[in-house]
Design an enzyme around this catalytic site. Sequence first.
Site, PDB file in Angstrom:
ATOM      1  CB  ALA A 162     -10.503   4.188  -4.971  1.00 18.94           C
ATOM      2  CG  ASP A 163      -7.328   0.492  -3.068  1.00 20.61           C
ATOM      3  OD1 ASP A 163      -8.118  -0.453  -3.244  1.00 20.61           O
ATOM      4  OD2 ASP A 163      -6.436   0.773  -3.874  1.00 20.61           O
ATOM      5  NE  ARG A 190      -0.316   2.650  -8.184  1.00 18.52           N
ATOM      6  CZ  ARG A 190      -1.633   2.744  -7.929  1.00 18.52           C
ATOM      7  NH1 ARG A 190      -2.051   3.188  -6.751  1.00 18.52           N
ATOM      8  NH2 ARG A 190      -2.517   2.428  -8.850  1.00 18.52           N
ATOM      9  CD  GLU A 237      -3.251   2.498  -2.232  1.00 16.73           C
ATOM     10  OE1 GLU A 237      -4.058   2.557  -3.178  1.00 16.73           O
ATOM     11  OE2 GLU A 237      -2.238   1.769  -2.235  1.00 16.73           O
ATOM     12  CG  ASP A 294      18.679  -2.436 -10.966  1.00 16.13           C
ATOM     13  OD1 ASP A 294      19.162  -1.580 -10.191  1.00 16.13           O
ATOM     14  OD2 ASP A 294      18.773  -3.661 -10.773  1.00 16.13           O
ATOM     15  CD  GLN A 326      -1.188   4.905  -3.724  1.00 13.75           C
ATOM     16  OE1 GLN A 326      -0.469   4.110  -4.308  1.00 13.75           O
ATOM     17  NE2 GLN A 326      -2.215   5.490  -4.307  1.00 13.75           N
ATOM     18  CG  HIS A 363      -4.259  -1.228 -10.025  1.00  9.48           C
ATOM     19  ND1 HIS A 363      -4.731  -2.404  -9.521  1.00  9.48           N
ATOM     20  CD2 HIS A 363      -4.263  -0.341  -8.998  1.00  9.48           C
ATOM     21  CE1 HIS A 363      -5.015  -2.256  -8.232  1.00  9.48           C
ATOM     22  NE2 HIS A 363      -4.729  -1.013  -7.893  1.00  9.48           N
TER      23      HIS A 363
END
Length: 236
Positions: A158-159, A56, A133, A70, A131, A30
């Site tokens: 939240a999600d 993330r 969600e 990488d 994660q 995000h």
Amino acid sequence: MGFWLALANADIAEICAGLGFDWLLVDAEHGPQTLPGIIEQLRAIASCPPCAAVVRVPSSDPVAIRQILDLGATTLMVPMVETAEQAFRLVEACRYPPSGSRGIGGARASRWGGIATHVADANERLCLIAQIETIQGVENIEAIAGVDGIDALFIGPADLAASAGLLGSANRERVRELTMGALSRILAAGKPAGILSRDLALLDAHLAGGASFVAVGIDAFALADAARGLLDRFRQ
């Protein structure tokens, strides 16, 4: 105890790493992140041991995963993991052959050839966090946790609330029940469990319930809250 870096700023990363957090998460899903910016934040965090860096990734896309590995990241969090099949593909994308399909590269990860054993050792150094969600992800917790190479699971309330149709303060208790149920199932499956939430009462409940890595804030909101508090005090 962890902290979320959403502002994509190396100075903020260095400040937070120096405060004593155990880990910081660079949010490339995000936040306004760039690959050079992630490198600078990784450097800033590395300058303040023993704080650890988690990145993330934007998605489960193998190309995005490869690019961030990488850069030298060794702990990745992947958003929106919903099935064991997806988790298996993520593990494969993160590992060099013969255990996976990661392309041989990563000059910075090997310190430009200075770490001769980089390719041989990279799979063992990797930490991969799935994660959870969505409702589908919750339904498949045991299967996801059972995939070899998934090291921990992290709840995104939240999600998850959005997926369950529970957005809004009126659904706060139902969200708590949902996340606590997910937490207990992750722990029962034998994997470490984590969570991020701006609801401090929810974080307290998860810590009491056995969560072992918890993000207690987000840089953008922490700055806004502190600045708002100062302004309110002096406006009065």
